[in-house]
Design a protein around this motif. Structure first.
Motif, PDB file in Angstrom:
ATOM      1  N   VAL A 138       0.843  -1.208   0.000  1.00 58.26           N
ATOM      2  CA  VAL A 138       0.000   0.000   0.000  1.00 58.26           C
ATOM      3  C   VAL A 138       0.876   1.256   0.000  1.00 58.26           C
ATOM      4  N   GLY A 139       1.912   1.265   0.838  1.00 58.29           N
ATOM      5  CA  GLY A 139       2.814   2.422   0.914  1.00 58.29           C
ATOM      6  C   GLY A 139       3.549   2.642  -0.403  1.00 58.29           C
ATOM      7  N   SER A 140       3.970   1.542  -1.039  1.00 59.20           N
ATOM      8  CA  SER A 140       4.707   1.654  -2.304  1.00 59.20           C
ATOM      9  C   SER A 140       3.811   2.177  -3.422  1.00 59.20           C
ATOM     10  N   VAL A 193      13.376  14.147   1.475  1.00 55.31           N
ATOM     11  CA  VAL A 193      14.576  13.408   1.060  1.00 55.31           C
ATOM     12  C   VAL A 193      15.577  13.356   2.212  1.00 55.31           C
ATOM     13  N   VAL A 194      15.788  14.516   2.872  1.00 56.50           N
ATOM     14  CA  VAL A 194      16.692  14.577   4.026  1.00 56.50           C
ATOM     15  C   VAL A 194      16.210  13.612   5.120  1.00 56.50           C
ATOM     16  N   TYR A 195      14.887  13.625   5.375  1.00 59.17           N
ATOM     17  CA  TYR A 195      14.300  12.723   6.367  1.00 59.17           C
ATOM     18  C   TYR A 195      14.548  11.270   5.986  1.00 59.17           C
ATOM     19  N   ILE A 224      13.545   8.068   0.042  1.00 58.92           N
ATOM     20  CA  ILE A 224      14.571   8.826  -0.681  1.00 58.92           C
ATOM     21  C   ILE A 224      14.257   8.860  -2.172  1.00 58.92           C
ATOM     22  N   LEU A 225      13.998   7.680  -2.751  1.00 58.74           N
ATOM     23  CA  LEU A 225      13.778   7.567  -4.198  1.00 58.74           C
ATOM     24  C   LEU A 225      12.526   8.319  -4.651  1.00 58.74           C
ATOM     25  N   ALA A 226      11.383   8.033  -3.988  1.00 61.67           N
ATOM     26  CA  ALA A 226      10.115   8.636  -4.401  1.00 61.67           C
ATOM     27  C   ALA A 226      10.200  10.159  -4.315  1.00 61.67           C
ATOM     28  N   ASN A 227      10.799  10.675  -3.228  1.00 57.57           N
ATOM     29  CA  ASN A 227      10.842  12.126  -3.055  1.00 57.57           C
ATOM     30  C   ASN A 227      11.887  12.783  -3.942  1.00 57.57           C
TER      31      ASN A 227
END
Lengths: 85, 85
Positions: B8-10, B52-54, B64-67
């Protein structure tokens, strides 16, 4: 005390939620949404809804709250797009 | 095997990332971004950068990738807004 990581995540969530307000105010002011993509906003609404579901699954109140408010804002933009075109 | 929660998250991450493509294509096709809020997109870029930093902080490759891809798309919209107005 929240950690530095939690603070960065919270600020990120706050910014990406409140960021939608200027767009809503602009459409309302101009009475025009011609350049706004309906597909983008319908997809964003669906995706953000899934983020709310994900937040419920993992029991994360920040994820649930931030995405619920974002969903409300994007649904507003979809409504304005349908109204003003 | 990924869990239902991870799936679901992906899907949520994939949708809220790819959702930006129709908006980019629309601005390119119409050569107009008059109804797009610069403030909204600059704020979204800042907020997504913090995501991304988070993601780097918590070591989450999906975050990281999605953002990072979303940041690229929103930066493109900011550039088009500055170009087409």
């Amino acid at each position: 005390m929240p950690t530095a990581i939690e603070i960065v995540g919270s600020i990120a969530a706050l910014i990406t939620t409140l960021a939608w307000l200027p767009q809503i105010l602009k459409i309302r002011r101009d009475r025009s949404a011609a350049d706004i993509s309906l597909a983008t906003n319908v997809a964003l609404a669906s995706g953000v809804f899934l983020w709310v579901v994900y937040g419920l699954f993992i029991g994360s109140l920040p994820v649930i709250l931030a995405n619920s408010v974002t969903l409300l804002f994007i649904a507003t933009i979809v409504g304005m797009k349908l109204r003003y075109g």
